[in-house]
Write a protein that holds these residues in place. Structure first.
Motif, short mmCIF file in Angstrom:
data_model
loop_
_atom_site.label_atom_id
_atom_site.label_comp_id
_atom_site.label_asym_id
_atom_site.label_seq_id
_atom_site.Cartn_x
_atom_site.Cartn_y
_atom_site.Cartn_z
N TRP A 1 1.63 2.15 -0.39
CA TRP A 1 1.52 3.51 0.08
C TRP A 1 1.23 3.50 1.58
O TRP A 1 0.43 2.70 2.03
CB TRP A 1 0.39 4.23 -0.65
CG TRP A 1 0.36 5.68 -0.34
CD1 TRP A 1 1.00 6.67 -1.00
CD2 TRP A 1 -0.34 6.30 0.72
NE1 TRP A 1 0.75 7.87 -0.41
CE2 TRP A 1 -0.08 7.67 0.66
CE3 TRP A 1 -1.16 5.85 1.76
CZ2 TRP A 1 -0.60 8.58 1.57
CZ3 TRP A 1 -1.68 6.75 2.65
CH2 TRP A 1 -1.40 8.10 2.55
N PRO A 2 1.86 4.30 2.39
CA PRO A 2 2.87 5.31 2.08
C PRO A 2 4.30 4.80 2.22
O PRO A 2 5.24 5.57 2.20
CB PRO A 2 2.59 6.39 3.13
CG PRO A 2 2.18 5.59 4.34
CD PRO A 2 1.42 4.39 3.79
N ALA A 3 4.45 3.47 2.36
CA ALA A 3 5.77 2.91 2.64
C ALA A 3 6.70 2.90 1.43
O ALA A 3 7.91 2.76 1.58
CB ALA A 3 5.63 1.49 3.19
N GLY A 4 6.18 3.01 0.22
CA GLY A 4 7.03 3.01 -0.97
C GLY A 4 6.63 1.92 -1.95
O GLY A 4 5.47 1.56 -2.05
N LEU B 1 -9.97 2.14 3.79
CA LEU B 1 -9.44 1.48 2.62
C LEU B 1 -8.62 2.46 1.79
O LEU B 1 -8.99 3.62 1.63
CB LEU B 1 -10.57 0.93 1.74
CG LEU B 1 -11.36 -0.24 2.31
CD1 LEU B 1 -12.58 -0.52 1.45
CD2 LEU B 1 -10.48 -1.46 2.41
N LEU B 2 -7.51 1.97 1.26
CA LEU B 2 -6.68 2.74 0.34
C LEU B 2 -6.67 2.03 -1.00
O LEU B 2 -6.43 0.82 -1.06
CB LEU B 2 -5.25 2.86 0.86
CG LEU B 2 -5.05 3.62 2.17
CD1 LEU B 2 -3.61 3.46 2.65
CD2 LEU B 2 -5.39 5.08 1.98
N ASN B 3 -6.93 2.76 -2.07
CA ASN B 3 -6.86 2.18 -3.40
C ASN B 3 -5.41 2.13 -3.84
O ASN B 3 -4.65 3.06 -3.63
CB ASN B 3 -7.69 2.99 -4.40
CG ASN B 3 -9.17 2.85 -4.13
OD1 ASN B 3 -9.61 1.89 -3.49
ND2 ASN B 3 -9.95 3.79 -4.59
N ASP B 4 -5.03 1.01 -4.44
CA ASP B 4 -3.65 0.80 -4.84
C ASP B 4 -3.61 -0.06 -6.10
O ASP B 4 -4.65 -0.51 -6.58
CB ASP B 4 -2.90 0.11 -3.70
CG ASP B 4 -1.52 0.72 -3.46
OD1 ASP B 4 -0.93 1.26 -4.42
OD2 ASP B 4 -1.05 0.66 -2.33
N THR B 5 -2.41 -0.28 -6.62
CA THR B 5 -2.24 -1.14 -7.79
C THR B 5 -1.00 -2.01 -7.63
O THR B 5 -0.07 -1.68 -6.88
CB THR B 5 -2.06 -0.31 -9.09
OG1 THR B 5 -0.92 0.52 -8.96
CG2 THR B 5 -3.30 0.51 -9.40
N LEU C 1 6.49 -8.91 -9.89
CA LEU C 1 5.50 -7.85 -9.69
C LEU C 1 6.12 -6.63 -9.02
O LEU C 1 7.05 -6.76 -8.23
CB LEU C 1 4.37 -8.35 -8.79
CG LEU C 1 3.66 -9.63 -9.21
CD1 LEU C 1 2.69 -10.07 -8.12
CD2 LEU C 1 2.95 -9.43 -10.53
N ARG C 2 5.56 -5.47 -9.32
CA ARG C 2 5.92 -4.23 -8.62
C ARG C 2 4.72 -3.83 -7.78
O ARG C 2 3.62 -3.66 -8.30
CB ARG C 2 6.28 -3.13 -9.59
CG ARG C 2 6.69 -1.83 -8.88
CD ARG C 2 7.27 -0.85 -9.89
NE ARG C 2 7.66 0.39 -9.29
CZ ARG C 2 8.84 0.65 -8.74
NH1 ARG C 2 9.76 -0.28 -8.72
NH2 ARG C 2 9.11 1.83 -8.24
N LEU C 3 4.95 -3.72 -6.48
CA LEU C 3 3.89 -3.39 -5.54
C LEU C 3 4.00 -1.94 -5.11
O LEU C 3 5.10 -1.46 -4.84
CB LEU C 3 4.02 -4.25 -4.27
CG LEU C 3 4.27 -5.73 -4.45
CD1 LEU C 3 4.58 -6.37 -3.12
CD2 LEU C 3 3.08 -6.38 -5.09
N ARG C 4 2.89 -1.28 -5.07
CA ARG C 4 2.84 0.04 -4.43
C ARG C 4 2.36 -0.21 -3.02
O ARG C 4 1.31 -0.81 -2.82
CB ARG C 4 1.87 0.97 -5.16
CG ARG C 4 2.42 1.50 -6.44
CD ARG C 4 1.51 2.50 -7.09
NE ARG C 4 0.27 2.76 -6.35
CZ ARG C 4 -0.37 3.92 -6.37
NH1 ARG C 4 0.06 4.91 -7.08
NH2 ARG C 4 -1.49 4.07 -5.70
#
Length: 145
Positions: free
Chosen positions: A82-85, A59-63, A77-80
């Motif tokens: 990670w690691p794609a940008g 699992l990766l934590n994201d926002t 919305l703005r999606l993070r």
């Protein structure tokens, strides 16, 4: 940029009740596995959903952050990713005689995926976004009954 749309037998207000319920985010976002927290003022601009992506134990934590919000009409919305940008997603809803038309537009704005030619990026985004809209439709129409 990838654009998907669907007709939903529920009002735009009902659909936005799902989109603006941060705790339901993992139910319709493909890849989101759990919600860790939702800022108290979600979906007001600047507020965030804190979620995880992937499957346990990887699992990766994201926002995800809200950029713009017009009740029962528009959410950007703005999606993070990670690691794609980073990406931006916009939902717009218009009422129809039998419910609403929901349009989802997504584009990569930074990272490796933003360097792909638009048609190739669309090939990656379009099926995933079709599934997200299908999930929203199922939830909205189920709530309506």
């Amino acid at each position: 940029m990838s654009q998907n749309e669907c007709l939903i037998e529920a009002s735009a207000e009902d659909v936005f009740a799902i989109l603006t319920d941060g705790w339901s985010y993992a139910a319709w976002v493909v890849g989101a596995s759990r919600i860790r927290d939702v800022d108290p003022h979600w979906p007001e601009p600047g507020s965030r959903i804190h979620h995880s992506v992937g499957a346990w134990p990887l699992l990766l934590n994201d926002t995800t952050s809200s950029l713009e919000y017009e009740p029962a009409r528009r959410l950007r919305l703005r999606l993070r990713v990670w690691p794609a940008g980073h990406g931006e997603v916009e939902f717009t809803a218009t009422d129809t005689p039998t419910g609403c038309r929901l349009v989802m537009t997504e584009q990569a704005v930074s990272g490796p995926i933003s360097l792909l030619p638009k048609p190739l990026a669309d090939l990656m985004l379009h099926p995933r976004n079709d599934e997200a809209l299908r999930r929203i439709k199922l939830i909205a129409e189920r709530r309506r009954t």
